[in-house]
Each structure stands twice: as C-alpha cells, then as structure tokens.
Design a protein around this motif. Structure first.
Motif, short mmCIF file in Angstrom:
data_model
loop_
_atom_site.label_atom_id
_atom_site.label_comp_id
_atom_site.label_asym_id
_atom_site.label_seq_id
_atom_site.Cartn_x
_atom_site.Cartn_y
_atom_site.Cartn_z
N ARG A 173 0.84 -1.21 0.00
CA ARG A 173 0.00 0.00 0.00
C ARG A 173 0.88 1.26 0.00
O ARG A 173 0.59 2.23 -0.69
CB ARG A 173 -0.92 -0.02 1.23
CG ARG A 173 -1.85 1.15 1.33
CD ARG A 173 -2.86 1.15 0.20
NE ARG A 173 -3.69 2.33 0.28
CZ ARG A 173 -4.84 2.48 -0.32
NH1 ARG A 173 -5.33 1.49 -1.05
NH2 ARG A 173 -5.52 3.57 -0.22
N GLU A 177 0.66 3.93 -3.04
CA GLU A 177 0.34 5.35 -2.87
C GLU A 177 1.46 6.24 -3.39
O GLU A 177 1.19 7.30 -3.96
CB GLU A 177 -0.01 5.66 -1.41
CG GLU A 177 -1.35 5.05 -1.02
CD GLU A 177 -1.88 5.54 0.32
OE1 GLU A 177 -1.51 6.65 0.75
OE2 GLU A 177 -2.68 4.80 0.92
N TRP A 207 0.98 6.38 -7.05
CA TRP A 207 -0.11 7.32 -7.36
C TRP A 207 0.41 8.75 -7.34
O TRP A 207 0.06 9.57 -8.19
CB TRP A 207 -1.22 7.24 -6.33
CG TRP A 207 -2.02 5.98 -6.28
CD1 TRP A 207 -2.04 4.97 -7.21
CD2 TRP A 207 -2.92 5.60 -5.25
NE1 TRP A 207 -2.91 3.99 -6.80
CE2 TRP A 207 -3.46 4.35 -5.60
CE3 TRP A 207 -3.31 6.19 -4.06
CZ2 TRP A 207 -4.39 3.69 -4.81
CZ3 TRP A 207 -4.23 5.53 -3.27
CH2 TRP A 207 -4.77 4.29 -3.64
N PRO A 265 -4.76 8.01 -8.81
CA PRO A 265 -4.89 7.86 -7.35
C PRO A 265 -6.27 7.36 -6.92
O PRO A 265 -7.29 7.72 -7.50
CB PRO A 265 -4.66 9.29 -6.84
CG PRO A 265 -3.86 9.95 -7.91
CD PRO A 265 -4.35 9.35 -9.19
N PHE A 294 -6.36 7.76 -0.52
CA PHE A 294 -5.13 7.75 0.25
C PHE A 294 -5.43 7.38 1.70
O PHE A 294 -6.39 7.87 2.29
CB PHE A 294 -4.47 9.14 0.23
CG PHE A 294 -3.79 9.47 -1.06
CD1 PHE A 294 -2.51 9.01 -1.31
CD2 PHE A 294 -4.42 10.25 -2.02
CE1 PHE A 294 -1.87 9.32 -2.49
CE2 PHE A 294 -3.78 10.56 -3.21
CZ PHE A 294 -2.51 10.09 -3.44
#
Length: 181
Positions: free
Chosen positions: A155, A159, A162, A171, A174
C-alpha cells in the motif's frame, strides 16, 4: 522481540510474517499473504520502471531543523519510479532545498499534523517558493502512516506510485499520505 523494523526494505519487513507464523502453525497462510504482497509490489515496480522519473523532495522541518529522507525513503522513491532530488548532496539543509526550488516535481512532508499547504507554509514561509507547493504536488504523512506503512508495504508503494505517476496509476483513496491543497 520482533525486529522487523530493522529491515532495510519494506518488503523485507513484511516477510517477517513467515517467521511469526511458525509459532501459530500458519506457515502456509503466511506464505500466501506474503506472496500476494510481493506480487503486487513487483507489479507496481514493473509499471513504473520505464517511465520518466520525477524529482522528489522528502523531508520535514521540526524546531527549525530540516530532516531529509533517509536511505529507506530514498529507496522507496526509486522503486516508485522517482529520483531523490538531493542525491548528490551529503548534507541537505534549507539552503539546498531553496536552491533547487524549481527542480523539484513532488514534495513529501515526512510528518503528520499538516493538512493544507497553508499549514506547511506556517512552519517555514519560504516553502511557498517550492515548485510542488505552487503546483499543488505536496503530500504529508497521514495520522495512520506509522501504524500502517510497515503492515502494508504494498500500500505504501502503491500510494507513492499514485503520487509520482498519476498518469500510470490514477490515485485512489489515500490512507498513508494526505494530499496538501
């Protein structure tokens, strides 16, 4: 004692699940969990491998002292398809940051407690001169960053992808970072 936090790589920290699983007779399940994490990790790094590499500034300022990215953050930048903006410097301070204010594509504020660009500029007014602040490409850690980034390294990498390459991976929601607006 669990020393996963001493691993250099977030993926290495995740692999500790295999060690802990032995004590619970869950080695097969742990292997499946880790393999899924590693698979996503490898897909993300492959996705950005041949893309342009944006320059990333990663730091925070606390008590008037600038704390630049450590080796782990610099490696994450590389894996997410970016370049650490200050790789050629042995010491990074505010003078270096301001000298390269127009050469930076993305700013990662390595702390939480800021949720807007205004919050960032209150800490250090000269940060308003940084290109990513002007263009709105600045991010900070979320309140959950320290609790979740070790548990979910895929993860964390996702992120960052992204953030650095929204053209390749638009994205989503978040959880580890906060876009500063």
């Amino acid at each position: 004692v669990v020393n996963e936090f001493q691993e250099d790589s977030p993926l290495g920290r995740a692999e500790w699940i295999k060690f802990i699983a032995v004590f619970f007779n869950a080695t097969r399940e742990a292997g499946e969990v880790f393999n899924a994490v590693e698979s996503k990790w490898n897909k993300l790094t492959a996705l950005v491998a041949d893309l342009d590499k944006p320059r990333v500034a990663w730091f925070m300022i606390f008590g008037g002292v600038l704390y630049p990215a450590g080796p782990g953050a610099r490696e994450l930048i590389r894996l997410a398809g970016g370049r650490y903006a200050y790789a050629n410097y042995s010491r990074v301070d505010l003078e270096v940051v301001l000298k390269h204010r127009n050469d930076i594509d993305v700013l990662i504020w390595s702390g939480y407690g800021v949720s807007t660009l205004e919050d960032l500029v209150k800490i250090e007014p000269r940060l308003k001169e940084l290109r990513p602040v002007i263009l709105g490409r600045a991010y900070a850690y979320s309140k959950a960053f320290y609790q979740l980034s070790n548990a979910y390294p895929e993860r964390l990498l996702e992120e960052l992808v992204w953030i650095l390459h929204p053209e390749a991976a638009p994205p989503g929601n978040f959880t580890l970072f906060v876009p500063l607006r």
